[in-house]
Design a protein around this motif. Sequence first.
Motif, short mmCIF file in Angstrom:
data_model
loop_
_atom_site.label_atom_id
_atom_site.label_comp_id
_atom_site.label_asym_id
_atom_site.label_seq_id
_atom_site.Cartn_x
_atom_site.Cartn_y
_atom_site.Cartn_z
N GLU A 121 2.79 11.88 1.47
CA GLU A 121 3.29 12.50 2.71
C GLU A 121 4.22 11.55 3.45
O GLU A 121 5.27 11.96 3.95
CB GLU A 121 2.11 12.88 3.60
N SER A 122 3.87 10.26 3.49
CA SER A 122 4.71 9.29 4.20
C SER A 122 6.04 9.14 3.50
O SER A 122 7.10 9.08 4.13
CB SER A 122 4.00 7.94 4.28
N GLN A 165 -3.01 6.29 -5.24
CA GLN A 165 -4.32 6.58 -4.67
C GLN A 165 -4.36 6.55 -3.14
O GLN A 165 -5.31 7.05 -2.54
CB GLN A 165 -5.35 5.57 -5.21
N HIS A 166 -3.36 5.95 -2.51
CA HIS A 166 -3.37 5.88 -1.05
C HIS A 166 -3.23 7.28 -0.48
O HIS A 166 -2.30 8.03 -0.85
CB HIS A 166 -2.24 4.99 -0.54
N ALA A 217 0.81 -1.21 0.00
CA ALA A 217 0.00 0.00 0.00
C ALA A 217 0.85 1.27 0.00
O ALA A 217 0.47 2.26 -0.63
CB ALA A 217 -0.94 0.01 1.21
N LEU A 218 1.96 1.25 0.72
CA LEU A 218 2.82 2.43 0.78
C LEU A 218 4.18 2.16 0.14
O LEU A 218 5.15 2.87 0.41
CB LEU A 218 3.00 2.90 2.23
N PHE A 219 4.27 1.10 -0.69
CA PHE A 219 5.53 0.83 -1.38
C PHE A 219 5.92 2.05 -2.22
O PHE A 219 5.05 2.66 -2.85
CB PHE A 219 5.37 -0.39 -2.30
N PRO A 220 7.21 2.47 -2.25
CA PRO A 220 8.39 1.74 -1.79
C PRO A 220 8.81 1.99 -0.34
O PRO A 220 9.98 1.79 0.00
CB PRO A 220 9.46 2.21 -2.76
N LEU A 221 7.90 2.42 0.52
CA LEU A 221 8.22 2.43 1.95
C LEU A 221 8.05 1.02 2.50
O LEU A 221 7.32 0.22 1.96
CB LEU A 221 7.27 3.38 2.69
N CYS A 222 8.72 0.74 3.59
CA CYS A 222 8.54 -0.53 4.28
C CYS A 222 8.48 -0.23 5.77
O CYS A 222 9.48 0.18 6.37
CB CYS A 222 9.68 -1.50 3.98
N HIS A 223 7.29 -0.38 6.36
CA HIS A 223 7.10 0.00 7.75
C HIS A 223 7.37 -1.13 8.74
O HIS A 223 7.21 -0.94 9.93
CB HIS A 223 5.67 0.53 7.95
N ASP A 271 -1.98 1.17 -8.11
CA ASP A 271 -1.17 1.67 -7.01
C ASP A 271 0.20 1.01 -6.97
O ASP A 271 1.22 1.66 -6.68
CB ASP A 271 -1.89 1.46 -5.68
N ILE A 272 0.26 -0.29 -7.25
CA ILE A 272 1.56 -0.96 -7.27
C ILE A 272 2.41 -0.43 -8.42
O ILE A 272 3.62 -0.20 -8.28
CB ILE A 272 1.37 -2.49 -7.37
N SER A 273 1.76 -0.19 -9.56
CA SER A 273 2.48 0.40 -10.69
C SER A 273 3.02 1.78 -10.33
O SER A 273 4.16 2.13 -10.68
CB SER A 273 1.55 0.49 -11.90
#
Length: 244
Positions: free
Chosen positions: A240-241, A234-235, A94-100, A193-195
């Motif tokens: 911001e993240s 779309q997230h 959902a927030l890739f390329p972040l990894c929480h 979103d992944i794209s």
Amino acid sequence: KRHFTEIPVYSHEPRPHRTSRDEGFRRSTSSLVTFLDQDDILSPTHLERLAGILENSAKLSAVAAKTIPFTGEPPSFLFDDNLDWETEPLDPWALFPLCHIETPSQVMMLRDALLGAGAWGEQTLILADAELWLRIGSTGRMKWSLTRTLGRRIHPNADTSSLRRDALPRYTGHWKDMATKVASEYELINDPDISSGLTAASGLHQFVDAIHKGDTEGAAKGRDLLLAGLSSHQHPDFRESFLG
């Protein structure tokens, strides 16, 4: 050194940490699997909480605890025994390329989910964990446990932190290639979103690599590609993240 007679302990010659995890997993028999790094601290209710969430949630593959980072003594409220079962969805894409997910100690998963994801492969540059979460998230549901039950010790000068800094162009390139491979394998490459996340990851790599080489024109193109990926996602918290 503390000894727990009811827990078997195995050791081997120094090898990559994924080797220890795979060896421990191979020797285990339980339907639920978790890990504990030597510098992380579990609250007394951590395992009970995660196991309870998994056992009472249909079709859930894994659950991850929130963490409390610390540098000195662990915070006393980490050991609050109040059981709170509040959760929220966790989608590694959902927030890739972040990894929480900062450490495998956060996550408890079904044995079958770990087997299905291939456990830890031959990845380099500390991407094995990130790839595993993307794989599990591609085939099953994951959740956050919203109570912070894991203390995660911060090491500003750790080898992994230095590796990310010193080999940042190579690191971001591996990150982009790894995620593209996983998305293609699970036929997620056309998900909007992944794209967008993959576009952002490509732009980030191009930007970092160009800065490293002193290529201002390439850096500008990478920046534009990164922002294009961020803006089309779309997230609601993605841009911001990521920029944060």
